[in-house]
Motif scaffolding. Structure first.
Motif, PDB file in Angstrom:
ATOM      1  N   ASP A 134       0.844  -1.193   0.000  1.00 37.81           N
ATOM      2  CA  ASP A 134       0.000   0.000   0.000  1.00 37.81           C
ATOM      3  C   ASP A 134       0.884   1.250   0.000  1.00 37.81           C
ATOM      4  N   TRP A 135       1.006   1.886  -1.150  1.00 38.52           N
ATOM      5  CA  TRP A 135       1.830   3.073  -1.283  1.00 38.52           C
ATOM      6  C   TRP A 135       1.124   4.342  -0.788  1.00 38.52           C
ATOM      7  N   GLU A 136      -0.143   4.248  -0.502  1.00 40.02           N
ATOM      8  CA  GLU A 136      -0.896   5.412   0.013  1.00 40.02           C
ATOM      9  C   GLU A 136      -0.741   6.640  -0.894  1.00 40.02           C
ATOM     10  N   GLY A 137      -0.726   6.390  -2.180  1.00 40.21           N
ATOM     11  CA  GLY A 137      -0.665   7.504  -3.125  1.00 40.21           C
ATOM     12  C   GLY A 137       0.713   8.082  -3.355  1.00 40.21           C
ATOM     13  N   ASP A 138       1.756   7.468  -2.820  1.00 39.39           N
ATOM     14  CA  ASP A 138       3.110   7.998  -2.963  1.00 39.39           C
ATOM     15  C   ASP A 138       3.564   7.994  -4.412  1.00 39.39           C
ATOM     16  N   HIS A 189      16.737  -2.980  14.784  1.00 42.43           N
ATOM     17  CA  HIS A 189      16.727  -2.200  13.545  1.00 42.43           C
ATOM     18  C   HIS A 189      18.111  -1.654  13.176  1.00 42.43           C
ATOM     19  N   ARG A 190      19.102  -1.910  14.015  1.00 44.68           N
ATOM     20  CA  ARG A 190      20.430  -1.368  13.744  1.00 44.68           C
ATOM     21  C   ARG A 190      20.983  -1.936  12.436  1.00 44.68           C
ATOM     22  N   GLY A 191      21.452  -1.047  11.591  1.00 45.37           N
ATOM     23  CA  GLY A 191      22.071  -1.472  10.341  1.00 45.37           C
ATOM     24  C   GLY A 191      21.100  -1.885   9.263  1.00 45.37           C
ATOM     25  N   THR A 192      19.865  -1.391   9.304  1.00 42.32           N
ATOM     26  CA  THR A 192      18.835  -1.850   8.374  1.00 42.32           C
ATOM     27  C   THR A 192      18.082  -0.680   7.752  1.00 42.32           C
ATOM     28  N   PHE A 193      17.229  -1.028   6.782  1.00 40.28           N
ATOM     29  CA  PHE A 193      16.331  -0.026   6.199  1.00 40.28           C
ATOM     30  C   PHE A 193      15.445   0.583   7.279  1.00 40.28           C
ATOM     31  N   ALA A 194      14.983  -0.236   8.200  1.00 42.05           N
ATOM     32  CA  ALA A 194      14.133   0.265   9.288  1.00 42.05           C
ATOM     33  C   ALA A 194      14.903   1.232  10.180  1.00 42.05           C
ATOM     34  N   LEU A 253      11.892  -2.039   2.593  1.00 44.54           N
ATOM     35  CA  LEU A 253      12.503  -1.007   1.764  1.00 44.54           C
ATOM     36  C   LEU A 253      11.446  -0.070   1.197  1.00 44.54           C
ATOM     37  N   LYS A 254      10.322  -0.618   0.738  1.00 43.36           N
ATOM     38  CA  LYS A 254       9.264   0.238   0.206  1.00 43.36           C
ATOM     39  C   LYS A 254       8.715   1.177   1.278  1.00 43.36           C
ATOM     40  N   THR A 255       8.621   0.691   2.493  1.00 38.56           N
ATOM     41  CA  THR A 255       8.157   1.542   3.591  1.00 38.56           C
ATOM     42  C   THR A 255       9.131   2.682   3.830  1.00 38.56           C
ATOM     43  N   LEU A 256      10.430   2.385   3.773  1.00 39.86           N
ATOM     44  CA  LEU A 256      11.432   3.438   3.928  1.00 39.86           C
ATOM     45  C   LEU A 256      11.268   4.502   2.845  1.00 39.86           C
ATOM     46  N   VAL A 257      11.126   4.073   1.595  1.00 36.65           N
ATOM     47  CA  VAL A 257      10.977   5.024   0.490  1.00 36.65           C
ATOM     48  C   VAL A 257       9.742   5.898   0.707  1.00 36.65           C
ATOM     49  N   LYS A 258       8.641   5.262   1.070  1.00 37.25           N
ATOM     50  CA  LYS A 258       7.394   6.000   1.276  1.00 37.25           C
ATOM     51  C   LYS A 258       7.552   7.043   2.384  1.00 37.25           C
ATOM     52  N   GLU A 259       8.205   6.671   3.474  1.00 35.62           N
ATOM     53  CA  GLU A 259       8.361   7.606   4.587  1.00 35.62           C
ATOM     54  C   GLU A 259       9.352   8.718   4.247  1.00 35.62           C
ATOM     55  N   LEU A 260      10.384   8.408   3.498  1.00 37.87           N
ATOM     56  CA  LEU A 260      11.297   9.461   3.044  1.00 37.87           C
ATOM     57  C   LEU A 260      10.547  10.476   2.199  1.00 37.87           C
ATOM     58  N   HIS A 261       9.739   9.984   1.264  1.00 42.10           N
ATOM     59  CA  HIS A 261       8.988  10.888   0.394  1.00 42.10           C
ATOM     60  C   HIS A 261       8.003  11.741   1.189  1.00 42.10           C
ATOM     61  N   LYS A 262       7.384  11.163   2.197  1.00 39.65           N
ATOM     62  CA  LYS A 262       6.466  11.942   3.027  1.00 39.65           C
ATOM     63  C   LYS A 262       7.179  13.119   3.679  1.00 39.65           C
ATOM     64  N   CYS A 267      15.501  -3.614 -15.461  1.00 38.33           N
ATOM     65  CA  CYS A 267      15.838  -3.546 -14.040  1.00 38.33           C
ATOM     66  C   CYS A 267      15.579  -2.148 -13.487  1.00 38.33           C
ATOM     67  N   LEU A 268      16.074  -1.139 -14.161  1.00 33.61           N
ATOM     68  CA  LEU A 268      15.884   0.233 -13.678  1.00 33.61           C
ATOM     69  C   LEU A 268      14.418   0.642 -13.711  1.00 33.61           C
ATOM     70  N   ARG A 269      13.724   0.218 -14.747  1.00 29.13           N
ATOM     71  CA  ARG A 269      12.279   0.495 -14.791  1.00 29.13           C
ATOM     72  C   ARG A 269      11.573  -0.151 -13.602  1.00 29.13           C
ATOM     73  N   TYR A 270      11.992  -1.339 -13.249  1.00 30.08           N
ATOM     74  CA  TYR A 270      11.380  -2.044 -12.122  1.00 30.08           C
ATOM     75  C   TYR A 270      11.574  -1.259 -10.821  1.00 30.08           C
ATOM     76  N   TRP A 271      12.814  -0.809 -10.585  1.00 27.22           N
ATOM     77  CA  TRP A 271      13.068  -0.076  -9.341  1.00 27.22           C
ATOM     78  C   TRP A 271      12.354   1.273  -9.325  1.00 27.22           C
ATOM     79  N   ALA A 272      12.271   1.910 -10.481  1.00 25.77           N
ATOM     80  CA  ALA A 272      11.582   3.198 -10.554  1.00 25.77           C
ATOM     81  C   ALA A 272      10.082   3.038 -10.360  1.00 25.77           C
ATOM     82  N   SER A 273       9.504   1.991 -10.931  1.00 28.36           N
ATOM     83  CA  SER A 273       8.051   1.829 -10.885  1.00 28.36           C
ATOM     84  C   SER A 273       7.588   1.100  -9.628  1.00 28.36           C
ATOM     85  N   GLU A 274       8.297   0.049  -9.233  1.00 25.30           N
ATOM     86  CA  GLU A 274       7.845  -0.763  -8.095  1.00 25.30           C
ATOM     87  C   GLU A 274       8.330  -0.245  -6.752  1.00 25.30           C
TER      88      GLU A 274
END
Length: 701
Positions: A141-145, A177-182, A254-263, A330-337
């Motif tokens: 759930d990207w919540e519109g990101d 969470h030390r050393g992780t995306f979280a 990782l997707k959660t990290l990206v979403k929170e960074l964008h927020k 590959c790059l399209r995948y990372w950009a889109s997904e």
């Protein structure tokens, strides 16, 4: 509806050739792989955690279309599934073929990979198949990101290592969470306090941190593949970088990290390695490409040996049409997904080489990436050199899309800092290097400016060591760069001499100031803002220890440096005249009474361009901010890297305006810098005394 085939207890159908990899479809999973020279392919299925496969299903001849075999396996419990392939064909190394049906191969399109689930833990007993593909469903759930699309010239990039950033106990993130995306996600308030709006992660594609056979000769401890520039799976985030990696949760983490960074208004750029793989040279392991179609995926000599422009044993054959499609997909995948905002390409000059290794005038891959519609808003940044001697800073094929790590900026600033620089070259670097990019019609944001990066000394070590100290790398101190343009300020390494320590602190502040007042895109190395040291090691690629982990107690120890860096970033963000996209014209084309930029020396409007000059000043007229589309203050920067103080005559401001002091690195904290908007008025408006090896920044308002 295609015919259904029976193979033992399995029901099979003709598959879809695209996309490659394993994709859930209605009623089953579609498996598709490419090989130009294979004679047979077999799908190998495992249940998670089991050493032996529970099924091996051949791709029927009816399932081949061109050089692609694909099939749908119906009714699979893919949530508990791991898979690979056996691929048969000729084993003729001199002809470039290395097929071996006895080996189970990792799918190069695997979206999730088992085998390195927990950082540093031994690979589970998977027999001869340590890395297993897993199937991913797109239910996050990207919540519109959406990607943020911040203009490149407005970025302040923070280059960082996922594990090193929060692994140290002093990071105070949740222990697991030390050393992780979280762990990074917990530190988002820190990025905001520092003022950076883009993080650039060193490689996060799946790799094996244990593939370094060496031991630290000083301690006997095993060394690691810590940096991760040795990719195993290009579509899969590294499980060992996820707190949830042990249960296969790295994708969502990782997707959660990206979403929170964008927020929080922060972009994310990935450092990607398409120049070589973890399979190495002839003595390396067969993991994926080598067994699928070695002759297609790698650059080979006429007798089948690996060309090595990467310095790591092999070179991907990036301008072969099939490999080009692989990179693009590959790059399209990372950009889109994953909603990734951009990519930094390691040793990117390799991407412009022909199959035989010669540099191409118009490389198909680089052109394809530049004009791809999916990647149209992604930042593309090249490390414009390779290990084969091809150095393209300023000449990397651009297509008006590519930025470059400006290695010439790094070298010029370092030389200038230690009193050996050329002021004429510094003038070019401060303007965004028009001598490198303007003639080709490229914009100012083509130049990604940096003084330090992961590869080389940290900022604290740049001012503390004349020579590299890489003995702990077990390579007899022969690895890493020798031409560091560093200066230890009088003593090699740690010292208690107060004068030397004060000079080192001043030199670090000088470097940060120059970086943040330069046109182009500034990049800061993780930890430089708090004085992180690697004890003179300028190639710490193999250390997973407190040498490379960021010690967060430095925020208190070096609080004055952190405050200085934070205010320099805030100053840059507050002044659009520092963030132009077009080059200065050195003239008053708006007829406002001042040129966009003017150069000065110890006398106003009289710069000294001689070879033995160690000082330079410039003034920016705020009416030319963003090419005249924004209005800003006047900014005057005086850089005196001479070992003597000098008086600088100030250029006159319009009537009613006064000079205010933002930075004076010769002063002791807290008077070395002021918060933007609260700069005190300069007591003497006609001249300033700039101390030895120091920088002053004034604001006219």
């Amino acid at each position: 509806m295609h015919k259904t085939y029976a193979y033992g207890k399995f029901r099979l159908r003709y598959g879809q050739p695209f996309p490659f990899g394993a994709t859930p479809v209605q009623g089953g999973v579609n498996f598709s792989i490419y090989s130009n020279h294979a004679t047979e392919a077999i799908l190998v299925l495992f249940r998670k955690g089991e050493t032996q496969p529970y099924a091996e299903i051949p791709f029927l001849r009816e399932f081949r279309l061109g050089n692609v075999v694909s099939m749908i396996v119906l009714d699979l419990d893919y949530e508990n599934l791991e898979y690979g392939y056996r691929v048969d064909g000729p084993y003729e190394p001199q002809a470039g073929h290395r097929f071996d049906a006895n080996k189970i191969l990792l799918d190069p399109y695997a979206k999730n990979i088992g085998g390195r689930d927990v950082w540093g833990a031994p690979i589970q007993d998977h027999g001869n198949f340590p890395y297993r593909g897993r199937i991913v469903t797109d239910d996050f759930d990207w919540e519109g990101d959406r990607p943020l699309e911040i203009p490149a010239e407005d970025l302040v990039i923070y280059e960082m290592h996922v594990r090193g950033f929060t692994r140290h106990p002093s990071s105070k993130v949740t222990p697991e969470h030390r050393g992780t995306f979280a762990g990074i996600q917990e530190k988002i308030p820190y990025f905001k306090e520092l003022g950076v709006n883009c993080i650039e992660l060193m490689p996060i594609f799946e790799f094996d941190e244990l593939d370094n056979p060496r031991h630290n000769p000083l301690t006997g401890e095993p060394l690691f593949n810590y940096w991760g520039y040795s990719t195993i799976g290009f579509y899969a985030p590294k499980a060992g970088y996820a707190a949830s990696g042990a249960i296969g949760g790295q994708v969502d983490e990782l997707k959660t990290l990206v979403k929170e960074l964008h927020k929080n208004g922060i972009e994310i750029i990935l450092d990607v390695v398409f120049n070589h793989t973890a399979e190495g040279n002839e003595a390396g392991p067969t993991i994926s490409f080598r067994g699928l179609d070695n002759k297609t995926y790698y650059m080979l000599t006429p007798n089948g040996h690996y060309l090595n422009f990467s310095g790591c044993g092999n070179t991907l054959n990036c301008n072969h049409p099939v490999v080009r499609i692989f990179v693009l997909d590959c790059l399209r995948y990372w950009a889109s997904e994953y909603h990734i905002d951009g990519f930094r390409f390691d040793l990117a000059s390799i991407l412009g080489r022909a199959r035989t290794g010669e540099p191409l005038a118009n490389p198909p891959l680089l052109e394809t990436l530049a004009f791809d519609p999916v990647l149209a808003k992604c930042k593309l940044i090249a490390e414009a050199w390779d290990a084969g001697g091809l150095y393209q800073v300023g000449s990397f094929p651009d297509y008006d899309r590519w930025g470059e790590w400006n290695g010439k900026y790094r070298d010029a600033v370092r030389k200038f800092l230690k009193g050996e620089g050329d002021v004429s070259e510094m003038a070019q670097r401060l303007q965004g290097s028009p001598d490198l990019y303007a003639k080709a019609g490229r914009s100012v944001d083509s130049s990604v400016n940096f003084v330090t990066a992961h590869d080389g000394f940290t900022l604290a070590d740049l001012v503390s060591y004349n020579h590299k100290h890489n003995e702990a790398n077990a390579e007899n101190n022969q690895d890493g760069m020798n031409d560091n343009d560093s200066w230890n300020c009088g003593v090699e390494g740690p010292t208690n001499d107060p004068e030397i320590l004060a000079l080192r602190r001043r030199q670090m502040r000088n470097a940060i100031t120059i970086l943040m007042v330069s046109q182009g895109v500034p990049m800061l190395l993780m930890g430089d803002e708090m004085g992180h040291s690697q004890n003179g090691n300028n190639n710490a690629y193999c250390h997973d220890s407190e040498l490379t982990w960021l010690d967060w107690t430095l925020l208190k120890t070096n609080a004055a440096l952190f405050r200085f860096v934070k205010n320099c970033i805030a100053f840059r963000n507050a002044h659009p005249v520092l963030r132009n996209r077009e080059y200065f014209q050195q003239q008053d084309y708006l007829k406002v009474g001042y040129p966009d930029i003017s150069w000065h020396g110890t006398s106003a409007h009289d710069p000294d361009w001689s070879e033995d000059c160690h000082w330079l000043a410039f003034m920016l007229c705020g009416k030319y901010a963003k090419g005249g589309t924004a209005v800003d203050d006047f900014i005057y920067v005086a850089m005196n890297l001479h070992w003597e103080s000098h008086s600088f005559e100030l250029p006159k401001l319009p009537i009613g305006m006064k000079w205010h002091v933002f930075v004076n690195t010769a002063m002791q904290p807290p008077e070395d810098i002021w918060e933007p908007g609260f700069e005190p008025i300069l007591s003497e408006q006609s001249w300033i005394m700039v101390g030895d090896r120091s920088v002053m920044v004034l604001v006219g308002k």
